[in-house]
Design a protein around this motif. Structure first.
Motif, PDB file in Angstrom:
ATOM      1  N   PRO A 142       0.518  -1.301  -0.084  1.00  0.00           N
ATOM      2  CA  PRO A 142      -0.036  -0.390  -0.168  1.00  0.00           C
ATOM      3  C   PRO A 142       0.815   1.307  -0.184  1.00  0.00           C
ATOM      4  O   PRO A 142       2.154   0.898   0.101  1.00  0.00           O
ATOM      5  N   ALA A 143       0.184   2.368  -0.069  1.00  0.00           N
ATOM      6  CA  ALA A 143       0.711   3.591  -0.243  1.00  0.00           C
ATOM      7  C   ALA A 143       1.548   3.672   1.421  1.00  0.00           C
ATOM      8  O   ALA A 143       0.782   3.200   1.755  1.00  0.00           O
ATOM      9  N   GLY A 144       2.813   4.590   0.950  1.00  0.00           N
ATOM     10  CA  GLY A 144       3.813   5.153   2.179  1.00  0.00           C
ATOM     11  C   GLY A 144       4.361   3.928   2.915  1.00  0.00           C
ATOM     12  O   GLY A 144       4.855   4.008   3.679  1.00  0.00           O
ATOM     13  N   GLN A 145       3.879   2.445   1.907  1.00  0.00           N
ATOM     14  CA  GLN A 145       5.282   1.424   2.388  1.00  0.00           C
ATOM     15  C   GLN A 145       5.999   0.741   1.276  1.00  0.00           C
ATOM     16  O   GLN A 145       5.927   1.563   0.384  1.00  0.00           O
ATOM     17  N   SER A 146       6.481   0.051   1.616  1.00  0.00           N
ATOM     18  CA  SER A 146       7.361  -0.378   0.205  1.00  0.00           C
ATOM     19  C   SER A 146       7.883  -2.343  -0.011  1.00  0.00           C
ATOM     20  O   SER A 146       7.607  -2.606   1.686  1.00  0.00           O
ATOM     21  N   PRO A 147       7.724  -2.467  -0.499  1.00  0.00           N
ATOM     22  CA  PRO A 147       8.183  -3.918  -0.366  1.00  0.00           C
ATOM     23  C   PRO A 147       9.442  -4.372  -0.177  1.00  0.00           C
ATOM     24  O   PRO A 147       9.851  -5.291   0.196  1.00  0.00           O
ATOM     25  N   VAL A 148      10.228  -3.325  -0.102  1.00  0.00           N
ATOM     26  CA  VAL A 148      12.107  -3.231   0.664  1.00  0.00           C
ATOM     27  C   VAL A 148      11.944  -2.739   2.015  1.00  0.00           C
ATOM     28  O   VAL A 148      11.542  -1.956   2.213  1.00  0.00           O
ATOM     29  N   PHE A 149      12.924  -3.722   2.945  1.00  0.00           N
ATOM     30  CA  PHE A 149      12.688  -2.628   4.238  1.00  0.00           C
ATOM     31  C   PHE A 149      13.539  -3.689   4.699  1.00  0.00           C
ATOM     32  O   PHE A 149      14.575  -4.336   4.464  1.00  0.00           O
ATOM     33  N   GLU A 150      13.780  -2.684   6.095  1.00  0.00           N
ATOM     34  CA  GLU A 150      15.611  -3.483   6.981  1.00  0.00           C
ATOM     35  C   GLU A 150      14.543  -3.364   8.501  1.00  0.00           C
ATOM     36  O   GLU A 150      13.758  -3.008   9.194  1.00  0.00           O
ATOM     37  N   LEU A 197      11.891   1.081   2.819  1.00  0.00           N
ATOM     38  CA  LEU A 197      12.305   1.799   1.459  1.00  0.00           C
ATOM     39  C   LEU A 197      11.574   3.202   0.474  1.00  0.00           C
ATOM     40  O   LEU A 197      11.122   1.935   0.172  1.00  0.00           O
ATOM     41  N   THR A 198      11.150   3.707   0.635  1.00  0.00           N
ATOM     42  CA  THR A 198      10.143   4.248  -0.053  1.00  0.00           C
ATOM     43  C   THR A 198      10.536   4.997  -0.697  1.00  0.00           C
ATOM     44  O   THR A 198      10.177   5.836  -1.201  1.00  0.00           O
ATOM     45  N   GLN A 199      11.761   5.396  -1.336  1.00  0.00           N
ATOM     46  CA  GLN A 199      12.288   5.508  -2.955  1.00  0.00           C
ATOM     47  C   GLN A 199      10.967   5.579  -3.742  1.00  0.00           C
ATOM     48  O   GLN A 199      11.137   4.259  -3.866  1.00  0.00           O
ATOM     49  N   SER A 200      11.576   6.468  -4.989  1.00  0.00           N
ATOM     50  CA  SER A 200       9.979   5.887  -6.144  1.00  0.00           C
ATOM     51  C   SER A 200      10.947   4.561  -6.541  1.00  0.00           C
ATOM     52  O   SER A 200      10.362   4.228  -7.110  1.00  0.00           O
ATOM     53  N   ALA A 201      12.563   4.439  -6.877  1.00  0.00           N
ATOM     54  CA  ALA A 201      13.297   3.143  -7.237  1.00  0.00           C
ATOM     55  C   ALA A 201      12.513   2.564  -6.748  1.00  0.00           C
ATOM     56  O   ALA A 201      12.140   1.066  -7.679  1.00  0.00           O
ATOM     57  N   PHE A 202      12.356   1.658  -5.435  1.00  0.00           N
ATOM     58  CA  PHE A 202      11.638   0.858  -4.736  1.00  0.00           C
ATOM     59  C   PHE A 202      10.410   0.578  -5.353  1.00  0.00           C
ATOM     60  O   PHE A 202      10.063  -0.596  -4.746  1.00  0.00           O
ATOM     61  N   VAL A 203       9.538   1.406  -5.053  1.00  0.00           N
ATOM     62  CA  VAL A 203       8.078   1.160  -4.752  1.00  0.00           C
ATOM     63  C   VAL A 203       7.969   1.084  -6.481  1.00  0.00           C
ATOM     64  O   VAL A 203       7.312   0.030  -6.826  1.00  0.00           O
ATOM     65  N   SER A 204       9.024   1.480  -7.326  1.00  0.00           N
ATOM     66  CA  SER A 204       8.188   1.083  -8.697  1.00  0.00           C
ATOM     67  C   SER A 204       8.473  -0.094  -9.680  1.00  0.00           C
ATOM     68  O   SER A 204       7.658  -0.780 -10.390  1.00  0.00           O
ATOM     69  N   ALA A 205       9.899  -0.572  -9.185  1.00  0.00           N
ATOM     70  CA  ALA A 205      10.038  -1.961  -9.054  1.00  0.00           C
ATOM     71  C   ALA A 205       9.317  -2.708  -9.006  1.00  0.00           C
ATOM     72  O   ALA A 205       8.957  -3.291  -8.087  1.00  0.00           O
ATOM     73  N   ASN A 220      27.057   0.433   0.078  1.00  0.00           N
ATOM     74  CA  ASN A 220      26.342  -0.131   1.112  1.00  0.00           C
ATOM     75  C   ASN A 220      26.425   1.841   2.756  1.00  0.00           C
ATOM     76  O   ASN A 220      26.785   2.495   2.637  1.00  0.00           O
ATOM     77  N   GLY A 221      25.080   1.207   3.107  1.00  0.00           N
ATOM     78  CA  GLY A 221      24.718   1.965   3.957  1.00  0.00           C
ATOM     79  C   GLY A 221      23.863   3.485   2.983  1.00  0.00           C
ATOM     80  O   GLY A 221      23.243   3.809   4.059  1.00  0.00           O
ATOM     81  N   ASN A 222      24.071   3.518   2.074  1.00  0.00           N
ATOM     82  CA  ASN A 222      23.288   4.720   1.562  1.00  0.00           C
ATOM     83  C   ASN A 222      21.894   4.257   0.739  1.00  0.00           C
ATOM     84  O   ASN A 222      22.247   4.528  -0.450  1.00  0.00           O
ATOM     85  N   PRO A 223      21.060   3.263   1.524  1.00  0.00           N
ATOM     86  CA  PRO A 223      20.458   2.323   0.187  1.00  0.00           C
ATOM     87  C   PRO A 223      18.919   3.813   0.263  1.00  0.00           C
ATOM     88  O   PRO A 223      17.907   3.660  -0.693  1.00  0.00           O
ATOM     89  N   GLU A 224      18.851   5.122   0.860  1.00  0.00           N
ATOM     90  CA  GLU A 224      18.058   5.827   0.043  1.00  0.00           C
ATOM     91  C   GLU A 224      18.329   6.599  -0.907  1.00  0.00           C
ATOM     92  O   GLU A 224      18.022   7.735  -2.427  1.00  0.00           O
TER      93      GLU A 224
END
Length: 367
Positions: free
Chosen positions: A76-84, A100-108, A150-154
């Protein structure tokens, strides 16, 4: 005197050589399951379009600080399939993941495997590459490889032949050509990536399925490789792929161990620089039956297309998991973390039953 000196020298050399070779890792290993748990991927009752969302975790990576996970389903919006989460909070239901809600993570779409370069400078994440829509770009996002320092998933970057593409669809045809067969000369119509590993100078992709289409395919354990280099552009380091794609391994688990359930197929491939070996997971799913097996191989044997070796426990029994193991990551010199994608099956961990918002995990201690 000279004879005695020569004998002493020879003994010293033999002992020295023996000590050095004893420290070299072998291509076999024994292991045991030392911990099992349930990971809360999101809040109970999470839904999308009126339907409950299931955590079908397909990828995991310990980056030295946190454990990154990827779910192969949309969120859903506000969440992401990638998390830590931190390693200490894996089973802590009171501590929510960091998404990790950056657009690249959400759109793939449909993530399958993480990898980390041996120097731990870069983390990579690939999707399955298992679908395209002819004449349309609607499904291009299923063909995406992301990477970041590494360490900069933003700040994830799309791995592509150019610096403007939003997906990695540009590599799809080269992979299809490498997987060409007598039945499908030129290029294979359908394939599915479920493994990704990185050595010092190559990326390796593990292939689970190939064939005519997503509904007409055969299960596989294949590995293809491609060389990469790091290019410095201003303040950004970019990964560039060469054009030397190659099929390096075509392995049949049934020939290696005929007693295993079939069809087994690759579900993860990882390079372990500490042990200088590759780990591979193969998984089996039929109706509500799930299982998975852990394999290992040396780099020399992998590139020579030699068989993988099944990992066994200290009693010599095959190590297996009553889950559909999807990815693994080294936690330290002795432990591997495995994440399971049990689809929508309510598998159990001890006396607990998996709920839709959870994924089962296993920690294996390697000897």
């Amino acid at each position: 005197m000279n004879y005695r000196l020569s004998a002493i020298l020879l003994t010293t050399l033999v002992l020295s050589y023996g000590c050095k070779t004893a420290k070299l890792p072998t291509a076999s290993a024994t292991a045991q399951i030392t911990e099992e748990g349930l990971l809360n991927c999101f809040a109970p009752g999470t839904s999308l379009n009126g339907q409950p969302v299931w955590c079908e975790a397909s990828a995991a990576l310990f980056d030295g600080k946190n454990v990154l996970f990827a779910n192969d389903k949309d969120m859903p919006a506000g969440q992401s399939p990638v998390f830590e989460k931190t390693p200490a909070s894996l089973s802590d239901s009171t501590q929510a993941p960091t998404y990790l809600t950056q657009s690249a993570f959400v759109s793939a779409r449909k993530y399958e495997d993480f990898a980390q370069t041996p120097d731990k400078k870069f983390v990579l994440l690939t999707t399955a590459f298992d679908r395209i829509k002819p004449g349309s770009h609607d499904w291009d996002s299923y063909n995406t490889i992301l990477y970041w320092p590494n360490g900069n998933p933003e700040h994830p970057i799309v791995l592509a032949p150019d610096d403007t593409s939003r997906t990695s669809i540009g590599y799809r045809q080269r992979i299809a050509q490498v997987l060409a067969t007598d039945e499908f000369p030129g290029a294979i119509p359908y394939f599915k990536i479920e493994g990704l590993a990185a050595t010092d100078n190559q990326l390796l992709f593990g292939i689970r399925e190939e064939g005519k289409s997503y509904s007409d395919f055969k299960h596989r354990v294949k590995v293809i490789s491609v060389s990469y280099r790091i290019e410095h552009i201003g303040n950004t380091d970019r990964i560039r792929l060469a054009n030397d794609w190659k099929l390096i391994a075509d392995f049949d688990p049934a020939k290696a161990e005929p007693t295993l359930p079939q069809p087994l197929a690759l579900s993860s491939l990882e390079y372990d620089p500490q042990r200088k070996r590759f780990w591979m997971l193969t998984s089996f799913e039929s109706n509500s039956q799930l299982d998975a097996y852990l394999w290992t191989i040396s780099p020399d044997d992998l590139y020579a297309n030699k068989p993988f070796t099944l990992v066994r426990d200290s009693q010599g029994q095959l190590l297996h998991f009553n889950h559909k193991a999807e990815d693994l990551t080294p936690l330290d010199n002795h432990r591997l973390l495995l994440i399971h994608d049990d689809d929508r099956i309510r598998t159990t961990v001890g006396s607990r039953t998996r709920q839709p918002h959870q994924a089962a995990y296993t920690i294996v201690t390697v000897k």
